[in-house]
Design an enzyme around this catalytic site. Structure first.
Site, PDB file in Angstrom:
ATOM      1  N   VAL C  77     -26.574 -39.424 -23.795  1.00 48.34           N
ATOM      2  CA  VAL C  77     -25.387 -39.572 -24.623  1.00 48.34           C
ATOM      3  C   VAL C  77     -24.945 -38.169 -25.039  1.00 48.34           C
ATOM      4  O   VAL C  77     -25.752 -37.407 -25.578  1.00 48.34           O
ATOM      5  CB  VAL C  77     -25.690 -40.425 -25.863  1.00 48.34           C
ATOM      6  N   CYS C  78     -23.713 -37.832 -24.790  1.00 45.88           N
ATOM      7  CA  CYS C  78     -23.219 -36.490 -25.133  1.00 45.88           C
ATOM      8  C   CYS C  78     -23.411 -36.233 -26.626  1.00 45.88           C
ATOM      9  O   CYS C  78     -22.832 -36.932 -27.469  1.00 45.88           O
ATOM     10  CB  CYS C  78     -21.748 -36.349 -24.775  1.00 45.88           C
ATOM     11  N   ILE C  79     -24.201 -35.250 -26.954  1.00 46.00           N
ATOM     12  CA  ILE C  79     -24.568 -35.038 -28.354  1.00 46.00           C
ATOM     13  C   ILE C  79     -23.367 -34.647 -29.210  1.00 46.00           C
ATOM     14  O   ILE C  79     -23.218 -35.135 -30.341  1.00 46.00           O
ATOM     15  CB  ILE C  79     -25.721 -34.008 -28.473  1.00 46.00           C
TER      16      ILE C  79
END
Lengths: 118, 97, 132, 132, 118, 97
Positions: C77-79
């Site tokens: 998940v793109c931080i």
């Protein structure tokens, strides 16, 4: 009793918008307000007969629309232009809808106490 | 294998400028797969616009067409496995939304 | 073939996350390899374990959690996109002086480099977008 | 005048939640009464306390929390829209067999009737929408 | 080295989409890939000179675009049709952009290893 | 006070069908406030389309126009307080997005 208009502009299933517009209309009716629902642009696709969303795990939107009169949402309107552009005839639709010209849309809006767009 | 792009389109006819950008970007050897609200483009009223696309084949995702009550004999339906196959048979996928 | 799946659709506002689920299952069934599932933009909401659905409705994050666990897939998940949207683990909330977490167990928070790396190593990248 | 503010915009995907914040501040400054702020549709993400923003960026849910607390405003988050999107309190997560919470302190979960009731009692209803 | 194309179709500020497209382009360049950015439709408004988003609490998108060449995102393209429809001339823009015809857009896409749309 | 509706529009020119529905719905006594990406409609290229609206006054939210580098002398800017005043001076608000 307030006159509330709910405007929907989205097709069913592709987003939750169509469903959330319907739920607001139902809430208005349950709270004894005079509710109208107006379908514009791709929202008129909500009226298409023969919807079968089982394979995409969603509830039948057409069936939900059909239940509106039972909950006293009596006024279901659609843009005549939006219907015509999409080639939708009364026989294609899951329930009767009042088709409105631009003048009639303007008049409908001017008669409302509050207008929602979901 | 010739170089081909698979385009997917998931919005309906009210997203006219999205369709226009896809039309600009699609090449004669490319294919288009209509998914989600994109299947409304397969209805008769938009037959001419689809015919005007300068591309190879046009498909629609069957589950999405069924859900929406769309019957279109002219546009070939594919199931999820068919969607996967199309991404394999094309070098790249470009999603329009 | 090796696939990277990019999910950019909000699971409620759009159908794209559910379409991505079906595509991923079909790709696995056809014997393809899923290199990575990357959640970006509004797609990060697909990895919010606190999403609750009535029994007769599909809960998209639960379905992702199940699919990822069952096939031991790599899910990122793109931080940057996630923390701004409240999809977080304890490490991140503590860093910002808050408490709580909402990220599904089967995915990890990491940077966009993870999308680039997987894409370069994959034969195909398929993006599932939402509404704009 | 009495206002009801309806926030339907995802605070990241759209600018609408920030516009609503500015509008609400301006309405209060002009001496108007805010009957209720109602978060619906993607707007419920505006009430996610787990949203974290880097120091040089605005955190929209924190700003709502602050504005609502400071002026003791009535803020309701549509429960049906919120639980499906992971904006929940402990009561709801427990009901679904999960744990955790994400709702800002200053708002409560309730039904769409709260929007209808406030709208009927208000002189004006102003909706801040997102992207469709 | 892979050839990666990032397509953006959204104006800045109204949504996070424009910014997230830019961040993906930067990530590609930082990981030593050959990155191109293509602006279509309202995304060409990202190029407008004189942006000043201080009052809406956002970062200057034009300034972020200007920094792209420093990070080796050398290929910045825009649709000629999108620019023309919006009356945008080179002198209106914050940095030079390669304006592409439809044939050139098709060629650009066919040359890529992967295409992203954010 | 005559019956008037304030319309707000928050999307740019690529949302052409949104503009079309707003155009159908707006009445001669109504006003339009361009907000967020809607301020791009205030640029010269769309002057004719705005002029074609059958409505009273058109405004733009100043902070949004400034953010986007839009200079338009023809469209009156309002600040947030002005936005609130417009909602007061019109019987109802209809938000197009």
């Amino acid at each position: 009793m307030s006159r509330l208009l709910i405007i929907s502009r989205q097709a069913p299933y592709g987003s939750s918008a169509a469903r959330e517009a319907l739920e607001l209309a139902l809430a208005g009716a349950l709270f004894d307000q005079q509710v109208s629902l107006l379908l514009l642009d791709d929202a008129v696709f909500q009226l298409v007969a023969g919807q079968n969303p089982a394979a995409i795990q969603q509830k039948n939107h057409g069936a939900m629309l059909q239940s509106l009169p039972m909950y006293d949402v009596e006024n279901l309107y659609a843009s005549e232009r939006s219907l015509n552009e999409r080639g939708l005839e009364p026989s294609d639709l899951i329930l009767p809808v009042k088709s409105l010209s631009t003048a009639e849309i303007q008049k409908l809006i001017s008669e409302q106490d509050k207008v929602f767009h979901v | 294998m010739s170089d081909r792009t698979l385009h997917t389109l998931n919005r309906g006819p009210q997203s006219l400028s999205l369709f226009g950008s896809m039309r600009d970007a699609i090449s004669p050897r490319d294919s288009l797969l209509l998914i989600e609200d994109g299947v409304y483009w397969a209805t008769a009223a938009y037959a001419e616009m689809l015919a005007g696309l300068n591309c190879d084949k046009i498909y629609q995702l069957a589950a999405d067409a069924d859900a929406r009550g769309i019957q279109s004999d002219r546009i070939e339906p594919v199931d999820d496995a068919g969607f996967v196959s199309l991404t394999v048979s094309h070098q790249r996928t470009l999603s329009w939304f | 073939m090796k696939f990277t799946i990019v999910v950019q659709a909000d699971p409620l506002a759009s159908q794209g996350s559910e379409t991505a689920l079906r595509f991923t299952r079909a790709a696995l069934a056809a014997g393809h390899q899923i290199m990575r599932i990357f959640f970006y933009s509004e797609g990060v909401h697909s990895a919010n374990r606190l999403a609750l659905a009535p029994q007769d409705e599909a809960c998209v994050p639960d379905q992702w959690q199940q699919l990822i666990s069952e096939h031991q897939l790599d899910a990122v998940v793109c931080i940057a996109a996630a923390v701004r949207r409240g999809v977080v683990n304890e490490t991140e909330t503590r860093r910002y002086g808050k408490t709580g977490s909402s990220l599904i167990d089967s995915a990890e928070l990491s940077g966009l480099g993870q999308l680039i790396a997987a894409s370069v190593d994959s034969d195909r990248v398929v993006t599932f977008g939402g509404h704009r």
